[in-house]
Design a protein around this motif. Structure first.
Motif, mmCIF file in Angstrom:
data_model
loop_
_atom_site.group_PDB
_atom_site.id
_atom_site.type_symbol
_atom_site.label_atom_id
_atom_site.label_comp_id
_atom_site.label_asym_id
_atom_site.label_seq_id
_atom_site.Cartn_x
_atom_site.Cartn_y
_atom_site.Cartn_z
ATOM 1 N N ARG A 69 0.839 -1.205 0.000
ATOM 2 C CA ARG A 69 0.000 0.000 0.000
ATOM 3 C C ARG A 69 0.874 1.257 0.000
ATOM 4 O O ARG A 69 0.570 2.228 -0.690
ATOM 5 C CB ARG A 69 -0.896 0.026 1.239
ATOM 6 C CG ARG A 69 -2.064 -0.894 1.169
ATOM 7 C CD ARG A 69 -2.980 -0.570 2.317
ATOM 8 N NE ARG A 69 -3.841 -1.672 2.664
ATOM 9 C CZ ARG A 69 -4.630 -1.667 3.707
ATOM 10 N NH1 ARG A 69 -4.639 -0.647 4.543
ATOM 11 N NH2 ARG A 69 -5.412 -2.689 3.949
ATOM 12 N N LEU A 70 1.925 1.236 0.792
ATOM 13 C CA LEU A 70 2.818 2.385 0.904
ATOM 14 C C LEU A 70 3.510 2.687 -0.431
ATOM 15 O O LEU A 70 3.716 3.847 -0.784
ATOM 16 C CB LEU A 70 3.861 2.130 2.002
ATOM 17 C CG LEU A 70 4.793 3.272 2.350
ATOM 18 C CD1 LEU A 70 3.996 4.471 2.856
ATOM 19 C CD2 LEU A 70 5.793 2.828 3.395
ATOM 20 N N GLN A 71 3.837 1.636 -1.166
ATOM 21 C CA GLN A 71 4.509 1.812 -2.460
ATOM 22 C C GLN A 71 3.641 2.600 -3.442
ATOM 23 O O GLN A 71 4.145 3.272 -4.323
ATOM 24 C CB GLN A 71 4.880 0.457 -3.065
ATOM 25 C CG GLN A 71 6.034 -0.220 -2.375
ATOM 26 C CD GLN A 71 7.294 0.615 -2.437
ATOM 27 O OE1 GLN A 71 7.638 1.203 -3.454
ATOM 28 N NE2 GLN A 71 7.985 0.695 -1.310
ATOM 29 N N ARG A 72 2.321 2.510 -3.310
ATOM 30 C CA ARG A 72 1.432 3.243 -4.202
ATOM 31 C C ARG A 72 1.528 4.748 -3.974
ATOM 32 O O ARG A 72 1.364 5.536 -4.884
ATOM 33 C CB ARG A 72 -0.013 2.810 -3.994
ATOM 34 C CG ARG A 72 -0.305 1.470 -4.609
ATOM 35 C CD ARG A 72 -1.778 1.165 -4.535
ATOM 36 N NE ARG A 72 -1.926 -0.042 -3.713
ATOM 37 C CZ ARG A 72 -3.007 -0.380 -3.055
ATOM 38 N NH1 ARG A 72 -4.055 0.400 -3.062
ATOM 39 N NH2 ARG A 72 -3.050 -1.491 -2.385
ATOM 40 N N TYR A 73 1.775 5.150 -2.735
ATOM 41 C CA TYR A 73 1.781 6.563 -2.391
ATOM 42 C C TYR A 73 3.170 7.177 -2.325
ATOM 43 O O TYR A 73 3.335 8.369 -2.540
ATOM 44 C CB TYR A 73 1.059 6.781 -1.058
ATOM 45 C CG TYR A 73 -0.369 6.308 -1.095
ATOM 46 C CD1 TYR A 73 -1.326 7.010 -1.818
ATOM 47 C CD2 TYR A 73 -0.754 5.145 -0.435
ATOM 48 C CE1 TYR A 73 -2.644 6.572 -1.884
ATOM 49 C CE2 TYR A 73 -2.063 4.709 -0.485
ATOM 50 C CZ TYR A 73 -3.004 5.427 -1.207
ATOM 51 O OH TYR A 73 -4.296 4.995 -1.263
ATOM 52 N N GLU A 74 4.169 6.395 -2.021
ATOM 53 C CA GLU A 74 5.533 6.911 -1.912
ATOM 54 C C GLU A 74 6.464 6.051 -2.753
ATOM 55 O O GLU A 74 6.427 4.829 -2.665
ATOM 56 C CB GLU A 74 6.016 6.871 -0.456
ATOM 57 C CG GLU A 74 5.281 7.799 0.462
ATOM 58 C CD GLU A 74 5.833 7.723 1.885
ATOM 59 O OE1 GLU A 74 6.876 7.080 2.102
ATOM 60 O OE2 GLU A 74 5.199 8.305 2.765
ATOM 61 N N PRO A 75 7.330 6.683 -3.556
ATOM 62 C CA PRO A 75 8.275 5.890 -4.332
ATOM 63 C C PRO A 75 9.364 5.324 -3.412
ATOM 64 O O PRO A 75 9.574 5.824 -2.317
ATOM 65 C CB PRO A 75 8.846 6.883 -5.329
ATOM 66 C CG PRO A 75 8.615 8.223 -4.717
ATOM 67 C CD PRO A 75 7.406 8.095 -3.832
ATOM 68 N N ALA A 76 9.999 4.356 -3.878
ATOM 69 C CA ALA A 76 11.090 3.744 -3.124
ATOM 70 C C ALA A 76 12.203 4.772 -2.940
ATOM 71 O O ALA A 76 12.421 5.612 -3.823
ATOM 72 C CB ALA A 76 11.606 2.517 -3.840
ATOM 73 N N PRO A 77 12.969 4.746 -1.836
ATOM 74 C CA PRO A 77 13.999 5.743 -1.599
ATOM 75 C C PRO A 77 15.091 5.740 -2.669
ATOM 76 O O PRO A 77 15.664 6.782 -2.975
ATOM 77 C CB PRO A 77 14.574 5.385 -0.239
ATOM 78 C CG PRO A 77 13.829 4.220 0.268
ATOM 79 C CD PRO A 77 12.835 3.818 -0.754
ATOM 80 N N ASP A 78 15.437 4.640 -3.313
ATOM 81 C CA ASP A 78 16.496 4.626 -4.300
ATOM 82 C C ASP A 78 15.972 4.873 -5.719
ATOM 83 O O ASP A 78 16.725 4.945 -6.656
ATOM 84 C CB ASP A 78 17.311 3.332 -4.273
ATOM 85 C CG ASP A 78 16.650 2.146 -3.624
ATOM 86 O OD1 ASP A 78 15.822 2.343 -2.755
ATOM 87 O OD2 ASP A 78 17.021 1.026 -3.984
ATOM 88 N N ALA A 79 14.668 5.033 -5.878
ATOM 89 C CA ALA A 79 14.116 5.303 -7.218
ATOM 90 C C ALA A 79 14.365 6.771 -7.582
ATOM 91 O O ALA A 79 14.308 7.639 -6.712
ATOM 92 C CB ALA A 79 12.626 4.983 -7.238
ATOM 93 N N PRO A 80 14.627 7.057 -8.861
ATOM 94 C CA PRO A 80 14.843 8.448 -9.271
ATOM 95 C C PRO A 80 13.553 9.256 -9.145
ATOM 96 O O PRO A 80 12.471 8.706 -9.270
ATOM 97 C CB PRO A 80 15.255 8.342 -10.747
ATOM 98 C CG PRO A 80 14.827 6.996 -11.173
ATOM 99 C CD PRO A 80 14.746 6.129 -9.963
ATOM 100 N N PRO A 81 13.671 10.533 -8.825
ATOM 101 C CA PRO A 81 12.465 11.349 -8.664
ATOM 102 C C PRO A 81 11.699 11.422 -9.991
ATOM 103 O O PRO A 81 12.284 11.437 -11.073
ATOM 104 C CB PRO A 81 12.984 12.724 -8.254
ATOM 105 C CG PRO A 81 14.456 12.696 -8.423
ATOM 106 C CD PRO A 81 14.881 11.280 -8.609
ATOM 107 N N ALA A 82 10.391 11.461 -9.870
ATOM 108 C CA ALA A 82 9.535 11.510 -11.075
ATOM 109 C C ALA A 82 9.639 12.887 -11.716
ATOM 110 O O ALA A 82 9.706 13.896 -11.041
ATOM 111 C CB ALA A 82 8.092 11.212 -10.702
ATOM 112 N N ALA A 83 9.696 12.923 -13.061
ATOM 113 C CA ALA A 83 9.802 14.185 -13.775
ATOM 114 C C ALA A 83 8.440 14.858 -13.772
ATOM 115 O O ALA A 83 7.445 14.251 -14.105
ATOM 116 C CB ALA A 83 10.277 13.939 -15.191
ATOM 117 N N GLU A 84 8.454 16.145 -13.447
ATOM 118 C CA GLU A 84 7.196 16.851 -13.422
ATOM 119 C C GLU A 84 7.062 17.779 -14.543
ATOM 120 O O GLU A 84 7.683 18.410 -15.152
ATOM 121 C CB GLU A 84 7.044 17.604 -12.103
ATOM 122 C CG GLU A 84 6.909 16.632 -10.988
ATOM 123 C CD GLU A 84 6.618 17.329 -9.690
ATOM 124 O OE1 GLU A 84 5.989 18.369 -9.659
ATOM 125 O OE2 GLU A 84 7.036 16.812 -8.695
#
Length: 129
Positions: free
Chosen positions: A114-129
């Protein structure tokens, strides 16, 4: 008068046992031997003889004999019974805790997904906005 006394003594058990009396006594001995043997098998089947033998051997092997042998025997036999009860209680607690651990593991897994749906993993690159 002498004849009365001698006949009274003979009738009161002063005479030698007859063959019938000896046979009856032997049958009684055989019956009690059979009962003893049954009782011995009962004790053996229940592990009583092994337990008593073990405790007596332990007492024999003590370098310093206890002052009260009966208390030593009671303590040794009582400890075995308490140990078995304690072991059983610990086994039940272990089974309960394993089940609880499994439930908590499943709950943890669910919460992480459930948490993965709302927060990306700490080592994942930030999503481009």
């Amino acid at each position: 008068m002498i004849n009365e006394t001698s006949s009274t003594l003979a009738g009161s058990g002063g005479e030698r046992p007859t063959r019938r009396h000896r046979t009856r006594r032997m049958a009684h001995y055989r019956a009690s031997d059979s009962k003893r043997e049954q009782f011995r098998r009962y004790l053996e089947k229940g592990g009583v003889l092994d337990s008593l033998t073990g405790v007596l051997v332990s007492l024999y092997e003590q370098p310093e004999k206890p002052s009260n042998a009966l208390d030593f025997l009671k303590q040794q036999l009582g400890a075995a019974g308490e140990e078995m009860e304690e072991t059983q209680a610990l086994r039940q607690e272990l089974a309960r805790l394993r089940e609880q651990c499994e439930v908590l593991g499943e709950e943890n897994k669910d919460l992480r997904s459930r948490l993965q749906r709302y927060e990306p993993a700490p080592d994942a690159p930030p999503a481009a906005e």
